[in-house]
Design a protein around this motif. Structure first.
Motif, PDB file in Angstrom:
ATOM      1  N   LEU A  92     -35.371  18.546-113.265  1.00  0.00           N
ATOM      2  CA  LEU A  92     -34.472  19.470-113.945  1.00  0.00           C
ATOM      3  C   LEU A  92     -33.048  19.421-113.384  1.00  0.00           C
ATOM      4  N   ARG A  93     -32.794  18.460-112.499  1.00  0.00           N
ATOM      5  CA  ARG A  93     -31.512  18.447-111.804  1.00  0.00           C
ATOM      6  C   ARG A  93     -30.342  18.162-112.734  1.00  0.00           C
ATOM      7  N   ASP A  94     -30.548  17.326-113.723  1.00  0.00           N
ATOM      8  CA  ASP A  94     -29.469  17.042-114.666  1.00  0.00           C
ATOM      9  C   ASP A  94     -29.011  18.317-115.369  1.00  0.00           C
ATOM     10  N   SER A  99     -24.637  22.663-115.522  1.00  0.00           N
ATOM     11  CA  SER A  99     -24.228  24.056-115.510  1.00  0.00           C
ATOM     12  C   SER A  99     -23.398  24.411-114.284  1.00  0.00           C
ATOM     13  N   GLN A 100     -23.415  23.565-113.239  1.00  0.00           N
ATOM     14  CA  GLN A 100     -22.738  23.901-111.993  1.00  0.00           C
ATOM     15  C   GLN A 100     -21.513  23.025-111.705  1.00  0.00           C
ATOM     16  N   ASN A 101     -21.103  22.222-112.662  1.00  0.00           N
ATOM     17  CA  ASN A 101     -19.992  21.301-112.405  1.00  0.00           C
ATOM     18  C   ASN A 101     -18.696  22.018-112.055  1.00  0.00           C
ATOM     19  N   ALA A 102     -18.530  23.245-112.577  1.00  0.00           N
ATOM     20  CA  ALA A 102     -17.286  23.972-112.313  1.00  0.00           C
ATOM     21  C   ALA A 102     -17.098  24.193-110.815  1.00  0.00           C
ATOM     22  N   GLU A 159     -16.317  10.747 -97.703  1.00  0.00           N
ATOM     23  CA  GLU A 159     -16.426  11.505 -96.450  1.00  0.00           C
ATOM     24  C   GLU A 159     -16.259  13.007 -96.704  1.00  0.00           C
ATOM     25  N   LEU A 160     -15.313  13.371 -97.575  1.00  0.00           N
ATOM     26  CA  LEU A 160     -15.090  14.774 -97.882  1.00  0.00           C
ATOM     27  C   LEU A 160     -16.314  15.378 -98.586  1.00  0.00           C
ATOM     28  N   ARG A 161     -16.900  14.602 -99.465  1.00  0.00           N
ATOM     29  CA  ARG A 161     -18.087  15.090-100.169  1.00  0.00           C
ATOM     30  C   ARG A 161     -19.233  15.313 -99.182  1.00  0.00           C
ATOM     31  N   ALA A 162     -19.408  14.395 -98.228  1.00  0.00           N
ATOM     32  CA  ALA A 162     -20.477  14.538 -97.238  1.00  0.00           C
ATOM     33  C   ALA A 162     -20.270  15.789 -96.385  1.00  0.00           C
ATOM     34  N   LEU A 163     -19.002  16.045 -95.996  1.00  0.00           N
ATOM     35  CA  LEU A 163     -18.719  17.242 -95.212  1.00  0.00           C
ATOM     36  C   LEU A 163     -19.006  18.513 -96.014  1.00  0.00           C
ATOM     37  N   LEU A 164     -18.593  18.525 -97.288  1.00  0.00           N
ATOM     38  CA  LEU A 164     -18.833  19.690 -98.132  1.00  0.00           C
ATOM     39  C   LEU A 164     -20.330  19.918 -98.326  1.00  0.00           C
ATOM     40  N   VAL A 382     -27.886  21.544-103.852  1.00  0.00           N
ATOM     41  CA  VAL A 382     -26.517  21.193-103.476  1.00  0.00           C
ATOM     42  C   VAL A 382     -26.085  19.897-104.142  1.00  0.00           C
ATOM     43  N   ASP A 383     -26.978  18.921-104.200  1.00  0.00           N
ATOM     44  CA  ASP A 383     -26.625  17.672-104.875  1.00  0.00           C
ATOM     45  C   ASP A 383     -26.317  17.914-106.343  1.00  0.00           C
TER      46      ASP A 383
END
Length: 388
Positions: A92-94, A99-102, A159-164, A382-383
């Motif tokens: 169901l992740r897609d 719904s969470q892209n914002a 790198e920024l995405r991994a930290l977030l 989170v992903d």
């Protein structure tokens, strides 16, 4: 001599008279029956008559045989086969991601700015607050990200995405999210489902029954929402789909009595789990929290309550946190079920509830389908937020 001649003459006359009398009687007899004529060659041998008899029997038309009535046993109810719970959130992740892209995309866009100055970090914090992450958690996430990017000199999007991702997982927390639904030695596990009206408690009970049946458990449902006329019927419909049993009482009856009967029935049936649906509001002067406390107290006469699941509508945001505080104080909530997470939900409520109340999110509802309830997995969540 003369005497001899006379005697002969007398005998002759008597003989003639007797002959005439005999002929007269013979003519008076009825004629003998005549035998039918038989064609030549027939009857010479007894076997000649057998084929004729056989042919006569063969041509006799017997009345049609009426078959006995067939009694058909009506088929039993066709039960649904729920999807296995393992990997549901992955499937169901897609939907969750769309719904969470914002939130996820907004944060990544800000962090990818040419210059990470105070204005950018302020925008990052505003984005987190708008997603209902909560003030304290938003502040901690921004301060940690700001320090780490400065110290590490992190600049690439990867790198920024991994930290977030790491910061969001830290904010959600690593806690026990297992559902205590395994039976005890002599009684079933008991799960009390609470929440305000409109959050989807009854639907959640039905979907949770499917989750448990998919994992091989036997379930009894208690319809303790006796103040909403359709609640028991709705629960019975859900139960019928998977072969679970429903215990219900009269409309407007005592909810605590229904809860007690459900637990007792579960023990008698040797069921694995009893799910008790409760009302979100009452039409009496008794307060909702007082009634829930009574339900829990009465049900615990047969054994402890293993789980108290609070159903929250994810679209309500911070109002959900307020609700959670009230229910936690009344009945000791052990886990949260977030419903409607696939709609306009902002997602940050997952962080806020756990950070402010210490109550783990254990299940999430991602749609209206019967199998759209999934165990909560922080990494998958989170992903999905980050659109991966």
């Amino acid at each position: 001599m003369l005497e001899l001649i006379v005697a002969i003459a007398v005998l002759t006359v008597l003989g003639v008279v007797g002959l005439v009398a005999t002929r007269g009687r013979t003519k008076a007899l009825p004629p003998a029956p005549t035998r039918p004529s038989i064609p030549p060659g027939v009857g010479d041998d007894a076997s000649d008559t057998l084929p004729e008899v056989r042919r006569t029997v063969d041509t006799v038309e017997l009345p049609p045989t009426i078959p006995p009535p067939q009694v058909e046993t009506p088929p039993g109810p066709v039960l649904d086969v729920p999807e296995p719970t393992a990997g549901r959130l992955v499937r169901l992740r897609d939907r969750l991601s769309r719904s969470q892209n914002a939130l996820g995309r907004g944060l990544l866009t800000l962090l990818a700015s040419d210059k990470l100055d105070d204005d950018v970090w302020e925008d990052v914090e505003t984005t987190l607050l708008a997603a209902d992450v909560g003030v304290a958690a938003s502040t901690e996430i921004v301060e940690s990200l700001r320090t780490r990017t400065k110290v590490l000199g992190t600049r690439s999007p990867g790198e920024l995405r991994a930290l977030l991702r790491e910061e969001l997982l830290t904010a959600i927390g690593d806690v026990d999210r297992s559902l205590r639904t395994l039976p005890h030695a002599e009684r079933p596990a008991v799960v009390l489902v609470v929440g305000v009206n409109g959050t989807g408690k009854t639907t959640t009970c039905g979907k949770l029954a499917r989750v448990l049946v998919a994992d091989g458990r036997s379930v009894v449902l208690g319809a303790a929402d006796t103040f909403r006329a359709a609640a028991a019927d709705q629960l019975a419909t859900w139960a019928g789909r998977v072969g679970a049993e429903v215990v219900r009482g009269p409309e407007g009856g005592d909810p605590a009595a229904v809860a007690y009967d459900a637990v007792r029935t579960g023990a008698e049936r040797r069921a694995d789990t009893v799910l008790i649906d409760t009302a979100g509001r009452l039409h009496t002067k008794t307060g909702l929290m007082d009634e829930l406390t009574k339900i829990k107290r009465v049900a615990e006469k047969l054994g402890s309550i293993d789980e108290v699941l609070l159903v929250l509508d994810a679209t309500t945001g911070q109002n959900g946190v307020v609700q959670a505080k009230q229910f936690a104080g009344a009945v000791g909530v052990t886990g949260v079920v977030l419903t409607k997470l696939d709609g306009t939900a902002k997602g940050g409520i997952v962080v806020a509830v756990q950070r402010e109340l210490g109550i783990p999110v254990k299940l999430v509802g991602l749609g209206e389908g019967p199998d759209d309830l999934a165990p909560f997995d922080p990494a998958q969540f989170v992903d999905a937020l980050l659109g991966d």
